[in-house]
Design a protein around this motif. Structure first.
Motif, PDB file in Angstrom:
ATOM      1  N   VAL A  32     -38.313  13.684  -9.403  1.00 47.98           N
ATOM      2  CA  VAL A  32     -38.493  12.236  -9.482  1.00 47.98           C
ATOM      3  C   VAL A  32     -37.723  11.603  -8.339  1.00 47.98           C
ATOM      4  O   VAL A  32     -36.615  12.045  -8.001  1.00 47.98           O
ATOM      5  CB  VAL A  32     -37.932  11.692 -10.824  1.00 47.98           C
ATOM      6  CG1 VAL A  32     -38.167  10.192 -10.936  1.00 47.98           C
ATOM      7  CG2 VAL A  32     -38.559  12.408 -12.001  1.00 47.98           C
ATOM      8  N   GLY A  33     -38.286  10.566  -7.716  1.00 55.04           N
ATOM      9  CA  GLY A  33     -37.544   9.914  -6.638  1.00 55.04           C
ATOM     10  C   GLY A  33     -38.257   8.715  -6.090  1.00 55.04           C
ATOM     11  O   GLY A  33     -39.377   8.382  -6.508  1.00 55.04           O
ATOM     12  N   TYR A  34     -37.592   8.087  -5.158  1.00 54.15           N
ATOM     13  CA  TYR A  34     -38.168   6.978  -4.398  1.00 54.15           C
ATOM     14  C   TYR A  34     -39.223   7.594  -3.483  1.00 54.15           C
ATOM     15  O   TYR A  34     -39.023   8.676  -2.928  1.00 54.15           O
ATOM     16  CB  TYR A  34     -37.021   6.301  -3.639  1.00 54.15           C
ATOM     17  CG  TYR A  34     -37.398   5.295  -2.587  1.00 54.15           C
ATOM     18  CD1 TYR A  34     -38.363   4.325  -2.816  1.00 54.15           C
ATOM     19  CD2 TYR A  34     -36.726   5.283  -1.364  1.00 54.15           C
ATOM     20  CE1 TYR A  34     -38.671   3.399  -1.845  1.00 54.15           C
ATOM     21  CE2 TYR A  34     -37.022   4.353  -0.390  1.00 54.15           C
ATOM     22  CZ  TYR A  34     -37.999   3.412  -0.635  1.00 54.15           C
ATOM     23  OH  TYR A  34     -38.289   2.496   0.323  1.00 54.15           O
ATOM     24  N   LEU A  51     -42.974  12.705  -9.333  1.00 54.01           N
ATOM     25  CA  LEU A  51     -43.156  11.385  -9.925  1.00 54.01           C
ATOM     26  C   LEU A  51     -42.363  10.394  -9.092  1.00 54.01           C
ATOM     27  O   LEU A  51     -41.187  10.626  -8.797  1.00 54.01           O
ATOM     28  CB  LEU A  51     -42.643  11.371 -11.369  1.00 54.01           C
ATOM     29  CG  LEU A  51     -43.304  12.364 -12.330  1.00 54.01           C
ATOM     30  CD1 LEU A  51     -42.598  12.322 -13.692  1.00 54.01           C
ATOM     31  CD2 LEU A  51     -44.779  12.039 -12.517  1.00 54.01           C
ATOM     32  N   THR A  52     -42.990   9.303  -8.695  1.00 56.25           N
ATOM     33  CA  THR A  52     -42.290   8.344  -7.837  1.00 56.25           C
ATOM     34  C   THR A  52     -42.392   6.939  -8.416  1.00 56.25           C
ATOM     35  O   THR A  52     -43.297   6.629  -9.189  1.00 56.25           O
ATOM     36  CB  THR A  52     -42.922   8.290  -6.433  1.00 56.25           C
ATOM     37  OG1 THR A  52     -44.273   7.830  -6.562  1.00 56.25           O
ATOM     38  CG2 THR A  52     -42.940   9.650  -5.771  1.00 56.25           C
ATOM     39  N   THR A  53     -41.427   6.118  -8.038  1.00 53.14           N
ATOM     40  CA  THR A  53     -41.562   4.673  -8.250  1.00 53.14           C
ATOM     41  C   THR A  53     -41.085   4.012  -6.962  1.00 53.14           C
ATOM     42  O   THR A  53     -40.228   4.554  -6.265  1.00 53.14           O
ATOM     43  CB  THR A  53     -40.694   4.132  -9.415  1.00 53.14           C
ATOM     44  OG1 THR A  53     -39.318   4.276  -9.083  1.00 53.14           O
ATOM     45  CG2 THR A  53     -40.971   4.834 -10.721  1.00 53.14           C
ATOM     46  N   PRO A  54     -41.634   2.854  -6.637  1.00 49.17           N
ATOM     47  CA  PRO A  54     -41.191   2.168  -5.415  1.00 49.17           C
ATOM     48  C   PRO A  54     -39.797   1.566  -5.579  1.00 49.17           C
ATOM     49  O   PRO A  54     -39.234   1.586  -6.684  1.00 49.17           O
ATOM     50  CB  PRO A  54     -42.240   1.064  -5.237  1.00 49.17           C
ATOM     51  CG  PRO A  54     -42.845   0.867  -6.577  1.00 49.17           C
ATOM     52  CD  PRO A  54     -42.705   2.152  -7.325  1.00 49.17           C
ATOM     53  N   VAL A  59     -34.777   1.371 -12.533  1.00 46.25           N
ATOM     54  CA  VAL A  59     -34.512   1.653 -13.953  1.00 46.25           C
ATOM     55  C   VAL A  59     -35.668   2.464 -14.532  1.00 46.25           C
ATOM     56  O   VAL A  59     -35.473   3.450 -15.243  1.00 46.25           O
ATOM     57  CB  VAL A  59     -34.291   0.344 -14.752  1.00 46.25           C
ATOM     58  CG1 VAL A  59     -34.191   0.638 -16.241  1.00 46.25           C
ATOM     59  CG2 VAL A  59     -33.028  -0.363 -14.264  1.00 46.25           C
ATOM     60  N   LYS A  60     -36.860   2.055 -14.149  1.00 46.27           N
ATOM     61  CA  LYS A  60     -38.050   2.760 -14.635  1.00 46.27           C
ATOM     62  C   LYS A  60     -38.037   4.224 -14.153  1.00 46.27           C
ATOM     63  O   LYS A  60     -38.406   5.139 -14.886  1.00 46.27           O
ATOM     64  CB  LYS A  60     -39.296   2.044 -14.110  1.00 46.27           C
ATOM     65  CG  LYS A  60     -40.527   2.457 -14.817  1.00 46.27           C
ATOM     66  CD  LYS A  60     -41.668   1.476 -14.575  1.00 46.27           C
ATOM     67  CE  LYS A  60     -42.982   2.213 -14.647  1.00 46.27           C
ATOM     68  NZ  LYS A  60     -43.849   1.965 -13.504  1.00 46.27           N
TER      69      LYS A  60
END
Ligand code: SAH
Length: 243
Positions: A32-34, A51-54, A59-60
């Motif tokens: 998981v990471g940016y 899995l990424t989030t911007p 927190v997400k």
């Protein structure tokens, strides 16, 4: 129940990653990471689930890691440099309050400060202060106070997040504040893309640094009163000769 590793990848990719960090990433099925950091390691680990989030979805991103661990997988939350220095380690432990059954291990990495210091020479040989110029999470007044206090106390200063599209003149402002306490001849250095393709560094005076434009992939070093340039390297004497 899976375990979570919060892993600092080092400033570049691969070569500056510790063996412990490599082992942690290797053992996890889920990474998981940016988005930007995930892209750095994706090619090397084709068999992992990414899995990424911007940015701003931190927190997400943490919750996602815990939810995957709850399903039974080991998860690596990756950050550049060291995860505990302007990284995700703190937030992971905060969010982890809600998931006490999941074990979290922090795996340290080389941070931009010591990665960049090695490129420049030996600027951090004495007491130093690390300050981020990003006012996204810190009010600018507090940043000003810290820059001034560090300059007044003659720390070597290492600046992270020295610029961005919205903050073009922050380095200039910081230099102007430091010039109230430090000489314009103070030896300074900038290092861009530490450990990555296109790594470049420059040594210059504080007066010149004030009018230098840097980007967000740069770390900036401001010497103390004793810092000198020796054969193109930035050196802060440790003071052995004075004992
Ligand atoms: N956790 C990271 C820091 C993240 S803050 C670490 O420990 O290094 C992001 C800032 O770090 C950037 O704006 C830049 O100032 C610095 N930085 C991170 N990686 C870098 C690199 N490869 N080269 C130069 N500066 C870097």
């Amino acid at each position: 129940m899976g375990k979570i590793y919060v892993v600092g990848l080092g400033p570049g990719a691969d070569m500056q990653m510790t063996m412990e960090a490599k082992a942690a990433v290797k053992q996890c099925g889920i990474i998981v990471g940016y988005t930007v950091y995930v892209d750095l390691v994706k090619e090397e680990y084709p068999d992992k689930v990414f899995l990424t989030t911007p940015m701003t979805q931190e927190v997400k991103r943490c919750q996602m890691a815990f939810e995957e661990a709850q399903k039974g997988q080991d998860v690596a939350m990756i950050c550049s440099g060291d995860a505990g220095i302007y990284g995700m380690a703190g937030l992971m432990l905060e969010v982890g309050k809600e998931y006490p059954e999941i074990e979290v291990e922090i795996v340290p990495g080389i941070t931009a400060a010591n990665g960049g210091a090695a490129v420049l020479g030996a600027p951090l040989m004495h007491d130093f202060a690390v300050i981020s110029l990003s006012d996204l999470l810190t009010p600018w007044e507090k940043i000003e106070k810290r820059v001034k206090a560090a300059a007044m106390a003659d720390f070597v200063i290492c600046l992270y997040n020295p610029s961005s599209r919205k903050r073009k003149d922050y380095l200039k402002k910081a230099c102007e504040m430091m010039l109230e306490y430090k000489s314009g001849d103070t030896v300074c250095g900038t290092v861009r893309n530490i450990g990555r393709d296109g790594e470049e560094s420059q040594i210059m005076t504080l007066s010149r640094l004030k009018d230098t434009e840097v980007d967000m992939f740069t770390t900036v070093f401001i010497g103390n009163e004793q810092t000198i340039e020796i054969n193109g390297k930035m050196v802060t004497p440790r003071g052995y000769r004075n004992v």
